[in-house]
Design an enzyme around this catalytic site. Structure first.
Site, PDB file in Angstrom:
ATOM      1  N   GLN A  32       0.834  -1.204   0.000  1.00  0.00           N
ATOM      2  CA  GLN A  32       0.000   0.000   0.000  1.00  0.00           C
ATOM      3  C   GLN A  32       0.868   1.253   0.000  1.00  0.00           C
ATOM      4  O   GLN A  32       2.070   1.197   0.211  1.00  0.00           O
ATOM      5  CB  GLN A  32      -0.933  -0.009   1.216  1.00  0.00           C
ATOM      6  CG  GLN A  32      -0.240  -0.339   2.530  1.00  0.00           C
ATOM      7  CD  GLN A  32      -1.102  -1.137   3.514  1.00  0.00           C
ATOM      8  OE1 GLN A  32      -2.307  -1.224   3.357  1.00  0.00           O
ATOM      9  NE2 GLN A  32      -0.473  -1.704   4.535  1.00  0.00           N
ATOM     10  N   HIS A  63      -8.976   2.069  19.852  1.00  0.00           N
ATOM     11  CA  HIS A  63      -8.110   1.009  20.382  1.00  0.00           C
ATOM     12  C   HIS A  63      -8.607   0.483  21.722  1.00  0.00           C
ATOM     13  O   HIS A  63      -8.543  -0.713  21.999  1.00  0.00           O
ATOM     14  CB  HIS A  63      -6.656   1.505  20.478  1.00  0.00           C
ATOM     15  CG  HIS A  63      -6.039   1.712  19.137  1.00  0.00           C
ATOM     16  ND1 HIS A  63      -5.305   2.828  18.809  1.00  0.00           N
ATOM     17  CD2 HIS A  63      -6.072   0.945  18.023  1.00  0.00           C
ATOM     18  CE1 HIS A  63      -4.907   2.731  17.543  1.00  0.00           C
ATOM     19  NE2 HIS A  63      -5.361   1.609  17.053  1.00  0.00           N
ATOM     20  N   ASP A  87       0.166  -0.505  13.798  1.00  0.00           N
ATOM     21  CA  ASP A  87       0.524   0.711  14.542  1.00  0.00           C
ATOM     22  C   ASP A  87       0.793   0.410  16.020  1.00  0.00           C
ATOM     23  O   ASP A  87       1.422   1.187  16.713  1.00  0.00           O
ATOM     24  CB  ASP A  87      -0.576   1.775  14.406  1.00  0.00           C
ATOM     25  CG  ASP A  87      -1.936   1.230  14.795  1.00  0.00           C
ATOM     26  OD1 ASP A  87      -2.196   1.065  16.000  1.00  0.00           O
ATOM     27  OD2 ASP A  87      -2.739   0.933  13.892  1.00  0.00           O
ATOM     28  N   GLU A 107       0.707  -8.862  11.222  1.00  0.00           N
ATOM     29  CA  GLU A 107       0.531  -7.691  10.341  1.00  0.00           C
ATOM     30  C   GLU A 107       1.158  -8.048   8.998  1.00  0.00           C
ATOM     31  O   GLU A 107       2.283  -8.528   8.942  1.00  0.00           O
ATOM     32  CB  GLU A 107       1.200  -6.473  10.989  1.00  0.00           C
ATOM     33  CG  GLU A 107       1.504  -5.303  10.080  1.00  0.00           C
ATOM     34  CD  GLU A 107       0.278  -4.644   9.450  1.00  0.00           C
ATOM     35  OE1 GLU A 107      -0.600  -4.174  10.196  1.00  0.00           O
ATOM     36  OE2 GLU A 107       0.210  -4.608   8.196  1.00  0.00           O
ATOM     37  N   ASP A 156      -8.020  -5.941  13.638  1.00  0.00           N
ATOM     38  CA  ASP A 156      -7.877  -4.484  13.494  1.00  0.00           C
ATOM     39  C   ASP A 156      -7.355  -4.251  12.082  1.00  0.00           C
ATOM     40  O   ASP A 156      -6.169  -4.022  11.876  1.00  0.00           O
ATOM     41  CB  ASP A 156      -6.892  -3.970  14.553  1.00  0.00           C
ATOM     42  CG  ASP A 156      -6.606  -2.482  14.380  1.00  0.00           C
ATOM     43  OD1 ASP A 156      -7.376  -1.794  13.696  1.00  0.00           O
ATOM     44  OD2 ASP A 156      -5.582  -2.024  14.932  1.00  0.00           O
ATOM     45  N   ASP A 159     -10.019  -1.297   5.659  1.00  0.00           N
ATOM     46  CA  ASP A 159     -11.354  -1.495   5.097  1.00  0.00           C
ATOM     47  C   ASP A 159     -11.333  -2.710   4.157  1.00  0.00           C
ATOM     48  O   ASP A 159     -10.271  -3.131   3.705  1.00  0.00           O
ATOM     49  CB  ASP A 159     -11.779  -0.233   4.330  1.00  0.00           C
ATOM     50  CG  ASP A 159     -11.727   1.013   5.215  1.00  0.00           C
ATOM     51  OD1 ASP A 159     -12.095   0.909   6.393  1.00  0.00           O
ATOM     52  OD2 ASP A 159     -11.299   2.074   4.724  1.00  0.00           O
ATOM     53  N   PRO A 163      -5.754  -6.591   0.562  1.00  0.00           N
ATOM     54  CA  PRO A 163      -5.451  -7.791   1.368  1.00  0.00           C
ATOM     55  C   PRO A 163      -6.434  -8.025   2.515  1.00  0.00           C
ATOM     56  O   PRO A 163      -6.433  -9.090   3.124  1.00  0.00           O
ATOM     57  CB  PRO A 163      -4.051  -7.505   1.919  1.00  0.00           C
ATOM     58  CG  PRO A 163      -3.872  -6.025   1.835  1.00  0.00           C
ATOM     59  CD  PRO A 163      -4.691  -5.572   0.666  1.00  0.00           C
TER      60      PRO A 163
END
Ligand code: AAT
EC number: 2.5.1.16
Length: 278
Positions: A32, A63, A87, A107, A156, A159, A163
């Site tokens: 991205q 969070h 993050d 991630e 988390d 949108d 992926p």
């Protein structure tokens, strides 16, 4: 309007705009386009493909609500999986719970973690906790290969594009069910009740077929489309509405409280209506 402005097109017909103090970083990762900008209104912001992912000033609404609701629903969570969340904000909240022995962060994009560490230290700080393992892989594959492994699984994710598409599918939810222990709890961020009502309805129906307990809860996230955000929860045993608060750990928060936990499941009529629509 003076200065340089960033606009996110939240829908084809709606934008949110913030004045930039500075662009701190910009790169194309294998997955991205990533940018970190400093804004007057919301402090530093992480953008992926020009979509606001998190901001220093409003990240805690999201969070805290995505993490403490499932963690307090489970009476003794020891192992947690976070998918996405590079993050570090969700991990920072999870490691506040003394019962947690191990957090696995899966991630897909290592550059998100590296940039969060460099530019968003107040969000990424939990990633250095000794209980945290970071794996750079696809959360869909990770969950497919696990069985009876986690007390808590939190998605988390970005949108449902690129992926992240598979993270919103019924097949993925079935694999999540299998990857959870016999009394595990699952939560996913599931977009805007104002702009994504059909998606939320479909997800709730999928979860109701897979989990004995399926619920929706809401919070406010000022920088996300519509400002109101939905989380979908699936639980094998524990009902998030029946938490024994005398047993819950005391954690320092800025938004979440037991009363807000309970209230978040009170759905406004417009949400009830779209959930029940054919
Ligand atoms: N804490 C709020 C930030 C996010 S970012 C979501 C992360 O999910 C991104 O870093 C992205 O790289 C990661 N991701 C996407 N797909 C996958 C996948 N299949 N496996 C693992 N990680 C993935 C969420 C913001 C929500 C924005 C709402 N508009």
């Amino acid at each position: 309007m003076r200065g340089i402005w960033f606009s996110e097109l939240q829908t084809p017909d709606l934008a949110i705009s913030v004045r930039l103090n500075q662009t701190l970083h910009h790169e194309k990762t294998p997955y991205q386009e990533l940018a970190v900008v400093d804004t007057e209104a919301y402090g530093r912001m992480l953008l992926l493909d020009n979509i606001i992912q998190t901001t220093v000033k409003d990240e805690f609404f999201y969070h805290e609500m995505i993490a403490h609701v499932p963690l307090n629903t489970h009476p003794n969570p020891r192992t947690a999986l976070v998918i996405g969340g590079g993050d570090g904000g969700v991990v920072r909240e999870i490691v506040k719970h003394p019962s947690i022995e191990k957090v696995t962060l899966v991630e897909i994009d290592a550059r998100v973690v590296a940039n969060a560490r460099e530019y968003l230290p107040e969000i990424a700080c939990g990633l250095d906790d000794a209980r945290v393992e970071i794996r750079f892989e696809d959360g869909i594959e990770h969950v497919r290969q696990r069985e009876n492994t986690y007390d808590i699984i939190i998605v988390d994710s970005t949108d449902p594009i690129g992926p992240a598409v598979g993270l919103f599918s019924a097949e993925f939810y079935r694999n999540v069910y299998r990857a959870l222990k016999a009394d595990g709890v699952f939560v996913a961020q599931t977009e805007s009740p104002i702009f994504n009502s059909r998606l939320i309805r479909r997800i709730q129906r999928d979860l109701k077929e897979i989990f004995p307990i399926a619920r929706l809860y809401l919070t406010t996230v000022p920088t996300y489309p519509g400002g109101l955000w939905a989380f979908s929860l699936g639980s094998k045993k524990y009902d998030p509405l029946e938490v024994d608060w005398r047993q819950a750990p005391q954690v320092a928060t800025r938004y979440y409280t037991p009363a807000i936990h309970q209230a978040a499941f009170s759905l406004p009529p417009f949400v009830q209506e779209f959930l029940e629509a054919p």
